[in-house]
Design a protein around this motif. Sequence first.
Motif, PDB file in Angstrom:
ATOM      1  N   GLY A  28       1.085  -1.118  -0.301  1.00  0.00           N
ATOM      2  CA  GLY A  28      -0.037  -0.130   0.327  1.00  0.00           C
ATOM      3  C   GLY A  28       0.969   1.497  -0.143  1.00  0.00           C
ATOM      4  N   GLY A  29       1.944   1.491   0.565  1.00  0.00           N
ATOM      5  CA  GLY A  29       2.884   2.228   0.936  1.00  0.00           C
ATOM      6  C   GLY A  29       3.597   2.140  -0.664  1.00  0.00           C
ATOM      7  N   LEU A  30       4.047   1.431  -1.466  1.00  0.00           N
ATOM      8  CA  LEU A  30       4.718   1.710  -2.180  1.00  0.00           C
ATOM      9  C   LEU A  30       3.889   2.216  -3.042  1.00  0.00           C
ATOM     10  CD1 LEU A  30       6.959  -2.382  -2.614  1.00  0.00           C
ATOM     11  CD2 LEU A  30       7.571   0.355  -2.009  1.00  0.00           C
ATOM     12  N   VAL A  31       2.645   2.441  -3.296  1.00  0.00           N
ATOM     13  CA  VAL A  31       1.483   2.495  -5.219  1.00  0.00           C
ATOM     14  C   VAL A  31       1.308   4.268  -4.624  1.00  0.00           C
ATOM     15  CG1 VAL A  31       0.976   0.399  -5.068  1.00  0.00           C
ATOM     16  CG2 VAL A  31      -0.649   1.772  -3.640  1.00  0.00           C
ATOM     17  N   ARG A  32       0.443   4.089  -5.749  1.00  0.00           N
ATOM     18  CA  ARG A  32      -0.222   5.937  -5.945  1.00  0.00           C
ATOM     19  C   ARG A  32      -0.938   6.131  -4.592  1.00  0.00           C
ATOM     20  NH1 ARG A  32      -2.265   6.966 -11.686  1.00  0.00           N
ATOM     21  NH2 ARG A  32      -3.147   5.137 -10.864  1.00  0.00           N
ATOM     22  N   ALA A  33      -1.162   7.219  -4.302  1.00  0.00           N
ATOM     23  CA  ALA A  33      -2.044   7.502  -2.988  1.00  0.00           C
ATOM     24  C   ALA A  33      -3.955   7.430  -3.659  1.00  0.00           C
ATOM     25  CB  ALA A  33      -1.880   8.786  -2.633  1.00  0.00           C
ATOM     26  N   LYS A  34      -3.689   7.090  -4.379  1.00  0.00           N
ATOM     27  CA  LYS A  34      -5.139   6.605  -5.601  1.00  0.00           C
ATOM     28  C   LYS A  34      -5.297   5.659  -5.591  1.00  0.00           C
ATOM     29  CE  LYS A  34      -4.748   9.841  -9.108  1.00  0.00           C
ATOM     30  NZ  LYS A  34      -5.180  10.085 -10.711  1.00  0.00           N
ATOM     31  N   SER A  35      -4.378   4.710  -4.969  1.00  0.00           N
ATOM     32  CA  SER A  35      -4.621   2.744  -5.581  1.00  0.00           C
ATOM     33  C   SER A  35      -4.263   2.123  -3.968  1.00  0.00           C
ATOM     34  CB  SER A  35      -3.996   3.000  -6.186  1.00  0.00           C
ATOM     35  OG  SER A  35      -3.676   3.225  -7.647  1.00  0.00           O
ATOM     36  N   VAL A  36      -3.904   3.375  -2.669  1.00  0.00           N
ATOM     37  CA  VAL A  36      -3.507   2.399  -1.824  1.00  0.00           C
ATOM     38  C   VAL A  36      -5.189   1.067  -1.185  1.00  0.00           C
ATOM     39  CG1 VAL A  36      -4.067   4.376  -0.335  1.00  0.00           C
ATOM     40  CG2 VAL A  36      -2.768   3.066   0.645  1.00  0.00           C
ATOM     41  N   VAL A  37      -5.787   2.106  -0.883  1.00  0.00           N
ATOM     42  CA  VAL A  37      -7.103   1.167  -0.585  1.00  0.00           C
ATOM     43  C   VAL A  37      -7.379  -0.187  -1.384  1.00  0.00           C
ATOM     44  CG1 VAL A  37      -9.566   1.303  -0.403  1.00  0.00           C
ATOM     45  CG2 VAL A  37      -8.433   3.144  -0.136  1.00  0.00           C
ATOM     46  N   SER A  38      -7.546   0.156  -2.980  1.00  0.00           N
ATOM     47  CA  SER A  38      -7.284  -1.401  -3.652  1.00  0.00           C
ATOM     48  C   SER A  38      -6.187  -1.928  -3.458  1.00  0.00           C
ATOM     49  CB  SER A  38      -7.117  -0.386  -5.222  1.00  0.00           C
ATOM     50  OG  SER A  38      -7.331  -1.816  -6.252  1.00  0.00           O
ATOM     51  N   MET A  39      -5.206  -1.432  -3.775  1.00  0.00           N
ATOM     52  CA  MET A  39      -3.875  -2.468  -3.034  1.00  0.00           C
ATOM     53  C   MET A  39      -4.295  -3.472  -1.723  1.00  0.00           C
ATOM     54  SD  MET A  39      -1.132  -3.416  -4.274  1.00  0.00           S
ATOM     55  CE  MET A  39      -1.240  -4.736  -4.549  1.00  0.00           C
ATOM     56  N   MET A  40      -4.544  -2.693  -0.802  1.00  0.00           N
ATOM     57  CA  MET A  40      -4.312  -3.555   0.606  1.00  0.00           C
ATOM     58  C   MET A  40      -6.115  -4.449   0.091  1.00  0.00           C
ATOM     59  SD  MET A  40      -3.729  -0.064   3.478  1.00  0.00           S
ATOM     60  CE  MET A  40      -3.566  -2.032   4.560  1.00  0.00           C
ATOM     61  N   MET A  41      -6.720  -3.682  -0.414  1.00  0.00           N
ATOM     62  CA  MET A  41      -7.764  -5.257   0.053  1.00  0.00           C
ATOM     63  C   MET A  41      -7.603  -6.001  -1.533  1.00  0.00           C
ATOM     64  SD  MET A  41     -11.316  -4.537   1.041  1.00  0.00           S
ATOM     65  CE  MET A  41     -11.441  -4.652  -0.111  1.00  0.00           C
ATOM     66  N   MET A  42      -6.814  -6.133  -2.149  1.00  0.00           N
ATOM     67  CA  MET A  42      -6.919  -7.500  -2.238  1.00  0.00           C
ATOM     68  C   MET A  42      -5.813  -8.155  -1.847  1.00  0.00           C
ATOM     69  SD  MET A  42      -5.075  -5.754  -6.467  1.00  0.00           S
ATOM     70  CE  MET A  42      -4.857  -7.356  -7.159  1.00  0.00           C
ATOM     71  N   SER A  43      -5.505  -7.940  -0.935  1.00  0.00           N
ATOM     72  CA  SER A  43      -4.689  -8.726   0.556  1.00  0.00           C
ATOM     73  C   SER A  43      -5.936  -9.280   1.333  1.00  0.00           C
ATOM     74  CB  SER A  43      -4.025  -8.429   1.219  1.00  0.00           C
ATOM     75  OG  SER A  43      -2.227  -7.447   1.037  1.00  0.00           O
ATOM     76  N   PHE A  44      -7.011  -8.753   1.582  1.00  0.00           N
ATOM     77  CA  PHE A  44      -7.655  -8.549   2.948  1.00  0.00           C
ATOM     78  C   PHE A  44      -8.961  -9.401   1.714  1.00  0.00           C
ATOM     79  CE2 PHE A  44      -5.805  -5.934   5.584  1.00  0.00           C
ATOM     80  CZ  PHE A  44      -6.055  -5.891   6.479  1.00  0.00           C
ATOM     81  N   GLY A  45      -9.268  -9.501   0.584  1.00  0.00           N
ATOM     82  CA  GLY A  45      -9.972 -10.061   0.036  1.00  0.00           C
ATOM     83  C   GLY A  45      -9.416 -11.875   0.166  1.00  0.00           C
ATOM     84  N   ALA A  46      -7.746 -11.597  -0.239  1.00  0.00           N
ATOM     85  CA  ALA A  46      -7.377 -12.869  -0.370  1.00  0.00           C
ATOM     86  C   ALA A  46      -7.652 -13.660   0.943  1.00  0.00           C
ATOM     87  CB  ALA A  46      -6.186 -12.781  -1.047  1.00  0.00           C
ATOM     88  N   MET A  47      -7.325 -13.080   2.351  1.00  0.00           N
ATOM     89  CA  MET A  47      -7.405 -13.215   3.524  1.00  0.00           C
ATOM     90  C   MET A  47      -8.837 -14.275   3.286  1.00  0.00           C
ATOM     91  SD  MET A  47      -5.822 -10.287   5.818  1.00  0.00           S
ATOM     92  CE  MET A  47      -5.767 -11.610   7.797  1.00  0.00           C
ATOM     93  N   GLY A  48      -9.740 -13.476   3.113  1.00  0.00           N
ATOM     94  CA  GLY A  48     -11.369 -13.957   3.319  1.00  0.00           C
ATOM     95  C   GLY A  48     -11.406 -14.986   2.442  1.00  0.00           C
ATOM     96  N   LEU A  49     -10.802 -14.746   1.324  1.00  0.00           N
ATOM     97  CA  LEU A  49     -11.214 -16.372   0.350  1.00  0.00           C
ATOM     98  C   LEU A  49     -10.577 -17.079   0.724  1.00  0.00           C
ATOM     99  CD1 LEU A  49     -13.695 -17.039  -2.375  1.00  0.00           C
ATOM    100  CD2 LEU A  49     -11.877 -16.289  -2.805  1.00  0.00           C
ATOM    101  N   PHE A 193       3.854   3.727 -18.320  1.00  0.00           N
ATOM    102  CA  PHE A 193       4.767   2.525 -16.644  1.00  0.00           C
ATOM    103  C   PHE A 193       6.636   3.678 -17.392  1.00  0.00           C
ATOM    104  CE2 PHE A 193       7.808  -1.187 -17.554  1.00  0.00           C
ATOM    105  CZ  PHE A 193       8.426  -1.122 -16.572  1.00  0.00           C
ATOM    106  N   SER A 194       7.464   4.180 -16.495  1.00  0.00           N
ATOM    107  CA  SER A 194       8.917   4.156 -16.238  1.00  0.00           C
ATOM    108  C   SER A 194       9.235   4.267 -14.594  1.00  0.00           C
ATOM    109  CB  SER A 194       8.814   5.888 -16.758  1.00  0.00           C
ATOM    110  OG  SER A 194       7.911   6.744 -15.878  1.00  0.00           O
ATOM    111  N   LYS A 195      10.389   4.144 -14.733  1.00  0.00           N
ATOM    112  CA  LYS A 195      11.187   4.120 -13.432  1.00  0.00           C
ATOM    113  C   LYS A 195      10.644   4.634 -12.806  1.00  0.00           C
ATOM    114  CE  LYS A 195      15.431   2.790 -14.031  1.00  0.00           C
ATOM    115  NZ  LYS A 195      16.543   2.923 -13.557  1.00  0.00           N
ATOM    116  N   GLN A 196      10.261   6.583 -13.950  1.00  0.00           N
ATOM    117  CA  GLN A 196       9.290   8.018 -12.945  1.00  0.00           C
ATOM    118  C   GLN A 196       8.567   7.689 -11.724  1.00  0.00           C
ATOM    119  OE1 GLN A 196      11.005   7.381 -15.803  1.00  0.00           O
ATOM    120  NE2 GLN A 196      13.520   8.823 -14.674  1.00  0.00           N
ATOM    121  N   MET A 197       7.472   6.642 -12.112  1.00  0.00           N
ATOM    122  CA  MET A 197       5.936   6.743 -11.707  1.00  0.00           C
ATOM    123  C   MET A 197       5.987   5.935 -10.691  1.00  0.00           C
ATOM    124  SD  MET A 197       4.226   3.869 -14.338  1.00  0.00           S
ATOM    125  CE  MET A 197       2.841   4.469 -13.242  1.00  0.00           C
ATOM    126  N   ASN A 198       7.338   4.704 -10.757  1.00  0.00           N
ATOM    127  CA  ASN A 198       7.487   4.588  -9.307  1.00  0.00           C
ATOM    128  C   ASN A 198       7.768   4.646  -8.275  1.00  0.00           C
ATOM    129  OD1 ASN A 198       7.220   1.492  -9.709  1.00  0.00           O
ATOM    130  ND2 ASN A 198       9.281   0.752  -9.133  1.00  0.00           N
TER     131      ASN A 198
END
Length: 435
Positions: A28-49, A193-198
């Motif tokens: 979550g910390g590594l992605v863009r601020a607009k993607s942090v919820v989505s990134m963390m939800m993928m882990s929590f979704g995996a926990m449930g399923l 996609f580029s090194k600068q966006m990461n």
Amino acid sequence: MDSGNLSWYIVATALVLLMTPGVAFFYGGLVRAKSVVSMMMMSFGAMGLVAVLWILYGFSMQNVSTGWVGFIGNPFADFGLADLASGASSNVDLVGVAFGATFAIITVALISGAIADRAKFGSWMLFVLLFVTLDYFLVAGWVWNPSGWIASLGTHLGLSTNVIDYAGGTAVHINAGAAALALALVLGKRVGFSKQMNRPHNVPLVLLGAALLWFGWFGFNGGAAAAGDGIAAAGSPIGLITINTLGATAAAILGWLLIERITGRKPTSVGAASGAVAGLVAITPACANLTPGWSLVLGLLAGVVCAKAVELKYLLRIDDSLDVVGVHLVGGLLGTIYLGFFATGTGLFTGGNADQLIVQVIAALSVMVFSFGISWLIGWAIQKTMGFRIRSEDELAGVDTVVHGESGYEFPDEGISTGPVPVQAPTREPEKVLS
């Protein structure tokens, strides 16, 4: 199992479960601020399923002594664990089931980092269901069940030793890394996609995630020591596992920072965190079968090799968003094959023959090829039917609000939001002056 060992087994299970929120924070910390919820939800979704599927039929499938012996267990042998729960040793058995579930969960969560910023949540959850059913539940049985074909590979080949994978170099990290590579290819590169966006949007969140991972990894590597004669027995590997989990990880931090300095960059906190994870990955299969000195060497190598490996995605134009391939696939391969040279008593340089190296290489490559193939087929099928990747305009707007209707950060008093529509700061009426 006595009360002390049972207690450690339960604690280790909780530690490994905590690692998945650690992955969520780290990613979550590594992605863009607009993607942090989505990134963390993928882990929590995996926990449930994954936990639900493991209880229903996953544990039965990995029991490869049933069904097609050595390859796949009968998923209906104990559907929902009704028989296991009523057995005489149900206390110990069910804790073991829970411990195994946490490994399945984190394996899937690790994959998500390769497709950050651009995946549909529903499609991700379908991938999770199919991946654990067609891949992880089988591979776990191959590697850790005594009847599994990987676990008994040396015996089948007439060699003097069998595959060593104490805590998941093949079943977890090579498996997840190969699947991540497949999905990164299926979904393609992010817009721009580029090194600068990461650039990570929240470095403290990355460090928190890395700290939770290191903390939980002592249960990840050491939990299984509770089985058998227990952690206090004279032959228990728990002390060796503990010092190796500490030492290899610390050495990997130094290795990663050294590469940053040698290549003219400043030593970064994200580099230190990534180095720690690389060291943890590499020591996972080897934690009970290396002397502390060889563990330090492995950790240093992991930091150096993985730091260089993550740069390859820019040369190869593969958008592995959060370096799952460079850290988990490469680190898993390194730790697994390293045992072929330096495993105590059986390695090429520590035991006098090549048998250990042969079985380690066959196991690593087999899991990598199988996982990549299955994951690519699942990802391709989802993309061609319901679609796996979000639209480019939604990616630019922010996957959090588009997919989840939430934003990671809201500061209405300052007029700041990570959602697509800026928050309007409230205006105040001027105070009336009493005359």
